[in-house]
Scaffold this active site. Structure first.
Site, PDB file in Angstrom:
ATOM      1  N   HIS A 329      -2.403  21.365 -52.008  1.00  0.00           N
ATOM      2  CA  HIS A 329      -3.831  21.208 -51.743  1.00  0.00           C
ATOM      3  C   HIS A 329      -4.742  21.904 -52.732  1.00  0.00           C
ATOM      4  O   HIS A 329      -5.956  21.914 -52.547  1.00  0.00           O
ATOM      5  CB  HIS A 329      -4.183  21.728 -50.350  1.00  0.00           C
ATOM      6  CG  HIS A 329      -3.633  20.901 -49.243  1.00  0.00           C
ATOM      7  ND1 HIS A 329      -4.317  19.842 -48.694  1.00  0.00           N
ATOM      8  CD2 HIS A 329      -2.457  20.962 -48.580  1.00  0.00           C
ATOM      9  CE1 HIS A 329      -3.594  19.294 -47.731  1.00  0.00           C
ATOM     10  NE2 HIS A 329      -2.455  19.955 -47.641  1.00  0.00           N
ATOM     11  N   LYS A 516     -20.051  23.523 -46.891  1.00  0.00           N
ATOM     12  CA  LYS A 516     -18.634  23.748 -47.189  1.00  0.00           C
ATOM     13  C   LYS A 516     -18.452  25.248 -47.352  1.00  0.00           C
ATOM     14  O   LYS A 516     -19.423  26.003 -47.339  1.00  0.00           O
ATOM     15  CB  LYS A 516     -18.196  23.014 -48.461  1.00  0.00           C
ATOM     16  CG  LYS A 516     -19.157  23.204 -49.660  1.00  0.00           C
ATOM     17  CD  LYS A 516     -18.721  22.384 -50.863  1.00  0.00           C
ATOM     18  CE  LYS A 516     -19.180  20.947 -50.850  1.00  0.00           C
ATOM     19  NZ  LYS A 516     -18.112  19.969 -50.724  1.00  0.00           N
ATOM     20  N   ARG A 517     -17.187  25.689 -47.496  1.00  0.00           N
ATOM     21  CA  ARG A 517     -16.983  27.112 -47.735  1.00  0.00           C
ATOM     22  C   ARG A 517     -17.702  27.557 -49.014  1.00  0.00           C
ATOM     23  O   ARG A 517     -17.899  26.760 -49.934  1.00  0.00           O
ATOM     24  CB  ARG A 517     -15.472  27.400 -47.848  1.00  0.00           C
ATOM     25  CG  ARG A 517     -14.761  27.378 -46.524  1.00  0.00           C
ATOM     26  CD  ARG A 517     -15.284  28.423 -45.554  1.00  0.00           C
ATOM     27  NE  ARG A 517     -14.865  29.744 -45.946  1.00  0.00           N
ATOM     28  CZ  ARG A 517     -13.844  30.398 -45.389  1.00  0.00           C
ATOM     29  NH1 ARG A 517     -13.148  29.875 -44.406  1.00  0.00           N
ATOM     30  NH2 ARG A 517     -13.528  31.600 -45.817  1.00  0.00           N
ATOM     31  N   LYS A 522     -17.309  25.757 -56.045  1.00  0.00           N
ATOM     32  CA  LYS A 522     -18.113  24.771 -55.308  1.00  0.00           C
ATOM     33  C   LYS A 522     -19.590  24.828 -55.703  1.00  0.00           C
ATOM     34  O   LYS A 522     -20.371  23.971 -55.346  1.00  0.00           O
ATOM     35  CB  LYS A 522     -17.934  24.978 -53.799  1.00  0.00           C
ATOM     36  CG  LYS A 522     -16.502  24.680 -53.319  1.00  0.00           C
ATOM     37  CD  LYS A 522     -16.352  24.913 -51.824  1.00  0.00           C
ATOM     38  CE  LYS A 522     -14.923  24.858 -51.337  1.00  0.00           C
ATOM     39  NZ  LYS A 522     -14.400  23.481 -51.160  1.00  0.00           N
ATOM     40  N   THR A 624     -13.291  16.553 -48.453  1.00  0.00           N
ATOM     41  CA  THR A 624     -13.292  15.564 -47.371  1.00  0.00           C
ATOM     42  C   THR A 624     -14.700  15.452 -46.774  1.00  0.00           C
ATOM     43  O   THR A 624     -15.037  14.435 -46.181  1.00  0.00           O
ATOM     44  CB  THR A 624     -12.288  15.948 -46.265  1.00  0.00           C
ATOM     45  OG1 THR A 624     -12.423  17.350 -46.003  1.00  0.00           O
ATOM     46  CG2 THR A 624     -10.866  15.650 -46.686  1.00  0.00           C
ATOM     47  N   LYS A 628     -17.157  12.248 -45.218  1.00  0.00           N
ATOM     48  CA  LYS A 628     -17.916  12.250 -43.960  1.00  0.00           C
ATOM     49  C   LYS A 628     -19.376  11.870 -44.219  1.00  0.00           C
ATOM     50  O   LYS A 628     -19.983  11.117 -43.461  1.00  0.00           O
ATOM     51  CB  LYS A 628     -17.835  13.630 -43.293  1.00  0.00           C
ATOM     52  CG  LYS A 628     -16.417  13.979 -42.842  1.00  0.00           C
ATOM     53  CD  LYS A 628     -16.226  15.468 -42.531  1.00  0.00           C
ATOM     54  CE  LYS A 628     -14.738  15.806 -42.520  1.00  0.00           C
ATOM     55  NZ  LYS A 628     -14.464  17.254 -42.576  1.00  0.00           N
TER      56      LYS A 628
HETATM   57  C1  GL9 Z   1      -8.218  22.337 -49.833  1.00  0.00           C
HETATM   58  C2  GL9 Z   1      -8.944  21.781 -51.058  1.00  0.00           C
HETATM   59  O1  GL9 Z   1      -9.666  22.799 -51.655  1.00  0.00           O
HETATM   60  C3  GL9 Z   1      -9.837  20.587 -50.712  1.00  0.00           C
HETATM   61  O2  GL9 Z   1     -10.325  20.016 -51.902  1.00  0.00           O
HETATM   62  C4  GL9 Z   1      -9.050  19.539 -49.952  1.00  0.00           C
HETATM   63  O3  GL9 Z   1      -9.880  18.475 -49.552  1.00  0.00           O
HETATM   64  C5  GL9 Z   1      -8.416  20.183 -48.716  1.00  0.00           C
HETATM   65  C6  GL9 Z   1      -7.549  19.201 -47.955  1.00  0.00           C
HETATM   66  O4  GL9 Z   1      -6.611  18.613 -48.789  1.00  0.00           O
HETATM   67  O5  GL9 Z   1      -7.582  21.287 -49.100  1.00  0.00           O
HETATM   68  N1  GL9 Z   1      -7.222  23.317 -50.225  1.00  0.00           N
HETATM   69  C7  GL9 Z   1      -7.469  24.521 -49.669  1.00  0.00           C
HETATM   70  O6  GL9 Z   1      -6.798  25.533 -49.791  1.00  0.00           O
HETATM   71  N2  GL9 Z   1      -8.588  24.445 -48.939  1.00  0.00           N
HETATM   72  C8  GL9 Z   1      -9.083  23.169 -48.972  1.00  0.00           C
HETATM   73  O7  GL9 Z   1     -10.083  22.791 -48.390  1.00  0.00           O
HETATM   74  N3  GL9 Z   1      -9.120  25.504 -48.309  1.00  0.00           N
HETATM   75  C9  GL9 Z   1      -9.369  25.579 -47.007  1.00  0.00           C
HETATM   76  O8  GL9 Z   1      -9.125  24.686 -46.230  1.00  0.00           O
HETATM   77  C10 GL9 Z   1      -9.934  26.819 -46.505  1.00  0.00           C
END
Ligand code: GL9
Length: 783
Positions: A329, A516-517, A522, A624, A628
Site C-alpha cells: 500500500h 485526508k490524513r 499530501k 480512495t 468518493k
Molecule cells: C495507503 C495509501 O497511502 C493510499 O494511497 C491508499 O489508497 C491506501 C489504500 O490502498 O493505503 N497506505 C497507507 O499506509 N495508508 C494509506 O492510506 N495509510 C493509512 O491508511 C493510515
C-alpha cells in the site's frame, strides 16, 4: 419479524414500552436489527461449512468500518420502512444514528479500504471474512485548541457492545517468548478471544464475519520468572490501542506483539476448522495480507504446518506460498517495516528461526545466479540485523499487488525491481475501489434518487451502469436537478458544521474540500500557502474580487509527527485571520473540520464541488477519497498521482483540473538530486514575499514558531516539491474559477464524473481479486 411499515411500528412500539426517549429507541432499534440478521448469519456460516467452499480471510491490522446501524438498514432492504415508521412514531432516524459511536479502528485509507472490501464481498455473495484486532480504544479524538491539534483517547467499546458476539468457545492460545532448546519452554501464553461482527450483504442473505481478536490473560501457568501483575498489564496492552501511525512505522515491540497475536489467532483457527486434510489448504482457503503488518503470518503458518501438523519443510513451504497473497500500500521509505532481529528472536523465537531458514534457503537459491552485491542485498530478507517484512511478504506469497496502475508500475520498475525480476509472474495490479453503497446510496440519497429516476435502478447492483448517465451530460433539466442536489447537500453540511464553527458559511460559494490524513506528501501546506496568497492579492489588488470559495480542511496528524501538526496550526492561524477580515471573508472562507472521520466524510463528499488530490506525484499509492468525491459529482483538482491517473483517463482531461510535475519528473529530480528549492523562491517574487512572511513568524500567531515548516521548505530542500508545483497549482485554481462561471459546462463535467465512477466501486476490485487471486465462488444463501 416484520415486512411492512405497520408491522415494524407495531413491533417497535411493543418493545419500546413506556420509555419513549431517543436513547431507548436507539437501543431497541439496534436490538431488532441484530435479531433480524441473526438467522441469515447462522445460515451463511452453516452453508459455508457444509458446502466446503473455498473461503477468503482478509487479515488487516485496521478495519475502519464506520457506523453500522443505517448501513445495515440499507443492506437489509428496510431503510425506508424504518425511517418512515420511526417518523410516524415521532422519532428521527438521523438523530438516532448520531447516538451510535463510530468505531475508529483504523487510521485512514488502508483501514477504510478493508471495510469497503468487507462490504463488497458480502454484497457479491462471496465467502470472505475479515480478521483483525478488537482495540479497546480506536484512533484518538482530535480537538483543535488554540489552533493546535490535541489528542484524546476514544473508547468506543462501552457503547457499542451489542453488534458483536463474544465467542469464548473459539478462544485460542498465543505463544510469546520462551527458550527453544531442547524444546520450546517458558512460554508466556496469551489468550485470544474472538468477537464476531456481522457483515451484511446488500439485498442478499449473505452475512459474513469480521472477527476481531481481544487479548486476555491465559489460564496456563506462567514461567517462574514472570511477575503476574506485569504479565496482566502487558497482555491487556496488546488489544488496548490502535497505533495512530499513518504511513510511518514506530518499531515498538507492542506493535509487533499485535501483529503476531492477530496472525497466530487467525491462522490457528483457520487450520482448526479446515474441512479437509491440511495439504489441501490452498484449495480451501485464500489468505490476503493487507500490507506488511500481517506478513508474520507467513512464518507463523510455516510453524503451524511444521510443528503442529508435522509436515516436512518443502511441503509446508509449498502450501504456504500457494495460500498467502500480499497487497502493498505504500512506497514511502518511512513506512517500510523492518524489525530488529533480536526483538523478533526474543518475542517469537521459533518464528524467527523459521524466518532465518526461509532467508537462508532463498539466498542459497540466489547463489546460483550472477548478482551484483547491491541486488543481493535488496533481495535479502534478513539484512544488517533487520528483517525486511516487504521482502518476506513477496517471497512467501503467490501473488503481490499494488493498489493503482501507477503504483504497481513503480513497484515493478523501481521499489521492488529486483524482486520483480525474480518473480515476474507474482506481480499484478488491483486498483482500489470504494463501496458505492456507503459512499453514494447511504451518504447521498438525494443523488441516488435522481440517478434512479433517470436510468432505472439496475446500477444499484451493477454500479458500472452509472455509465448510462453519460447521455445526460448536456441535458438541462438533469443539470438543474443535479445542482439542486448539490445545494441540498451543501446546506446539510452547513447545518451540521455551524454548530461548532462560528462564522457563517455561504451555501452559494464553491466548496473546495481537502480531507485526508495530514502528511508532507499530501501537501496541505501547498493548499494553505495558496490561500494565503489569495488573501494577499485581495488586499493588494482592488480589481481582484474572485467568486466566493469556501476551503474545507479535515484530517488528523500522527501525534508524533510535528511537521504535520504545525501545518494544522498554520491553517487555523490563517483561517482566523481570513475569516475575520470583512473584505476578504466574502471571497474566501476557511473551515477546519475537527476530528475528521467516516461520519464526517459521509457529509462532506456529497457537498463538494472541488476535490483536492494534490499529493506529490509518485507518493500516493492510490487514494480512495478521490473516488468518493468523483462518485458524488465533485471535480478533481489534482496531480497525476495514484488512482487520479485512472480517474482522468476515464473522464478525460477536460473534466478534471490537472497540474504539476509528473511522477517521472519527480523521480528524476530525486534521483539526480538537482532540485534547489531556494532557486525556485528566488525566481518568484510571489513566493519570495510569501516565504519571507511565513518565516518571519507573522503567520504563526506570535505564540509558536513554525520551525518544522521552515525546516522542511528550507533546510530539507522542500522534499515534497510544494514550492516547485506552487505556480501551476495557483494557475489551475484560476482555471477552476473561470470554469465555474459557465454553469452549463460545469454541471456537464460533474455528470461525466459520476457517470464514469462505477469502475471505482469496490465491487469491481473485489471481483478482480476473486477472479485473479482468490478463486471464490458465489454462494447463494437460500433456504
Ligand atoms: C495507503 C495509501 O497511502 C493510499 O494511497 C491508499 O489508497 C491506501 C489504500 O490502498 O493505503 N497506505 C497507507 O499506509 N495508508 C494509506 O492510506 N495509510 C493509512 O491508511 C493510515
Amino acid at each position: 419479524m416484520f415486512y411492512s411499515k405497520e408491522e415494524f411500528k407495531e413491533e417497535f412500539t411493543k418493545r419500546l414500552g413506556q420509555d419513549k426517549v431517543p436513547q431507548t429507541a436507539y437501543a431497541v432499534l439496534g436490538a431488532m436489527m441484530k435479531e433480524l440478521l441473526e438467522e441469515d448469519w447462522v445460515k451463511t456460516n452453516q452453508l459455508y461449512t457444509e458446502s466446503k467452499v473455498k473461503q477468503l480471510y482478509y487479515i488487516s491490522i485496521e478495519f475502519l468500518i464506520g457506523r453500522m446501524l443505517v448501513q445495515n438498514l440499507h443492506s437489509l432492504g428496510i431503510f425506508t420502512i424504518v425511517q418512515e415508521g420511526l417518523q410516524e412514531l415521532g422519532f428521527n432516524l438521523e438523530e438516532l444514528e448520531e447516538m451510535e459511536p463510530e468505531p475508529g479502528l483504523g487510521n485512514g485509507g488502508l483501514g477504510r479500504l478493508a471495510a469497503c472490501f468487507m462490504d463488497s464481498l458480502a454484497a457479491l455473495q462471496l465467502p470472505g471474512h475479515g480478521c483483525g484486532i478488537r482495540y479497546k480504544g480506536g484512533l484518538f479524538t482530535q480537538q483543535i485548541e488554540n489552533g493546535f491539534q490535541t489528542e484524546y483517547p476514544t473508547d468506543w467499546l462501552r457503547e457499542i457492545e451489542g453488534w458483536e458476539k463474544r465467542r469464548d468457545d473459539l478462544a485460542v492460545e498465543i505463544p510469546f517468548y520462551g527458550r527453544l532448546h531442547p524444546r520450546h519452554t517458558d512460554i508466556e501464553w496469551v489468550k485470544a478471544v474472538p468477537y464476531d461482527m456481522p457483515i451484511v450483504g446488500a439485498s442478499g442473505r449473505t452475512v459474513n464475519t469480521l472477527r476481531l481478536w481481544q487479548a486476555e490473560v491465559s489460564e496456563r501457568p506462567l514461567p517462574a520468572y514472570k511477575d503476574f501483575n506485569e504479565y496482566t498489564l502487558e497482555t491487556a496492552a496488546i488489544s488496548d490501542r490502535l497505533y495512530p501511525d499513518d504511513s510511518l512505522v514506530t518499531g515498538k515491540i507492542l506493535r509487533l506483539k499485535q501483529q503476531y497475536f492477530m496472525c497466530s489467532a487467525s491462522l490457528q483457527t483457520i487450520i482448526k476448522t479446515l474441512p479437509g486434510p491440511v495439504h489441501e489448504l490452498p484449495h480451501q482457503v485464500a489468505i490476503q495480507i493487507n500490507d506488511t503488518h500481517p506478513a508474520i503470518a507467513i512464518p507463523e503458518l510455516m510453524r503451524i504446518l511444521l510443528d503442529e501438523e508435522g509436515l516436512e519443510w518443502e511441503e509446508a513451504w509449498n502450501i504456504t506460498t500457494h495460500t498467502i497473497s500480499y497487497t502493498n500500500h505504500t512506497i514511502l521509505g518511512e513506512a517500510m517495516e523492518k524489525w530488529d532481529s533480536h526483538l523478533l528472536a526474543s518475542l517469537v523465537p521459533r518464528v524467527y528461526e523459521i524466518i532465518h531458514e526461509i532467508d537462508r534457503r532463498f539466498k542459497e537459491q540466489l547463489q546460483e545466479q550472477v548478482l551484483k552485491e547491491q541486488e543481493f542485498k535488496k533481495l535479502s530478507i534478513i539484512d544488517d540485523g533487520l528483517v525486511k517484512m516487504a521482502v518476506l511478504a513477496v517471497v512467501g506469497s503467490y501473488k503481490v499487488n499494488g493498489v493503482a496502475e501507477l503504483h504497481t508500475d513503480i513497484l515493478k520498475n523501481r521499489e521492488m525491481k529486483e524482486l520483480y525480476r525474480q518473480f515476474p509472474g507474482k506481480f499484478h495490479n488491483k486498483t482500489n475501489g470504494i463501496t458505492h453503497r456507503r459512499w453514494l446510496i447511504k451518504a447521498n440519497p438525494e443523488l441516488t434518487q435522481l440517478i434512479t429516476q433517470s436510468i432505472g435502478d439496475d446500477w444499484l447492483k451493477k454500479p458500472i451502469l452509472l455509465n448510462d448517465l453519460n447521455k445526460f451530460i448536456i441535458d438541462a433539466s438533469f443539470q438543474e436537478a443535479l445542482k439542486e442536489v448539490k445545494r441540498a447537500k451543501k446546506n446539510q453540511l452547513i447545518a451540521h458544521v455551524e454548530k461548532s464553527w462560528d462564522s457563517p458559511i455561504d451555501p452559494l460559494s464553491i466548496f473546495d474540500i481537502h480531507i485526508k490524513r495530514f502528511h508532507g506528501y499530501k501537501r496541505q501546506l501547498m493548499n494553505i500557502l495558496h490561500i494565503q496568497s489569495l488573501y494577499d492579492r485581495i488586499k493588494e489588488d482592488s480589481t481582484y474580487r474572485p467568486y466566493p470559495r469556501t476551503f474545507f480542511f479535515g484530517g488528523k496528524a500522527a501525534p508524533g509527527y510535528e511537521f504535520a501538526k504545525q501545518v494544522i496550526k498554520l491553517i487555523n492561524v490563517i483561517a482566523a485571520k481570513v475569516n475575520q477580515d470583512p473584505l476578504v471573508r466574502s471571497h474566501i472562507h476557511i473551515v477546519f473540520i475537527e476530528n475528521y472521520n467516516v461520519s464526517h466524510g459521509e457529509r462532506m463528499f456529497p457537498a463538494a464541488d472541488i476535490s483536492e488530490q494534490i499529493s506529490t506525484a509518485s507518493k500516493e499509492a492510490s487514494g480512495t477519497g478521490n473516488m468518493k468525491f468523483m462518485m458524488n459529482g465533485a471535480i478533481t483538482l489534482g496531480t497525476l498521482d495514484g488512482a487520479n491517473v485512472e480517474i482522468v483517463e476515464r473522464v478525460g482531461k477536460e473534466n478534471a483540473f490537472i497540474f504539476g510535475l509528473h511522477s517521472q519528473q519527480i523521480m528524476l529530480l530525486e534521483k539526480h538530486k538537482n532540485y534547489r528549492a531556494q532557486e525556485v523562491i528566488e525566481q518568484s517574487p510571489e513566493l519570495k514575499s510569501l516565504m519571507a512572511r511565513l518565516l518571519s513568524g507573522e503567520l504563526s500567531d506570535g505564540t509558536e514558531n513554525i520551525s518544522f515548516i521552515r525546516n522542511q521548505l528550507v533546510d530539507l530542500n522542500d522534499p515534497y516539491f510544494v514550492l516547485k508545483d506552487f505556480h501551476s497549482y495557483a494557475a489551475m485554481h484560476e482555471k477552476v474559477l473561470a470554469s465555474y462561471e459557465d454553469q452549463g459546462n460545469w454541471q456537464g463535467m460533474s455528470v461525466r464524473n459520476i457517470a464514469e465512477s462505477g469502475i471505482f466501486s469496490s465491487d469491481r476490485t473485489i471481483q478482480q481479486y476473486s477472479d485473479d487471486v482468490w478463486d471464490l465462488k458465489k454462494i447463494l444463501n437460500v433456504y
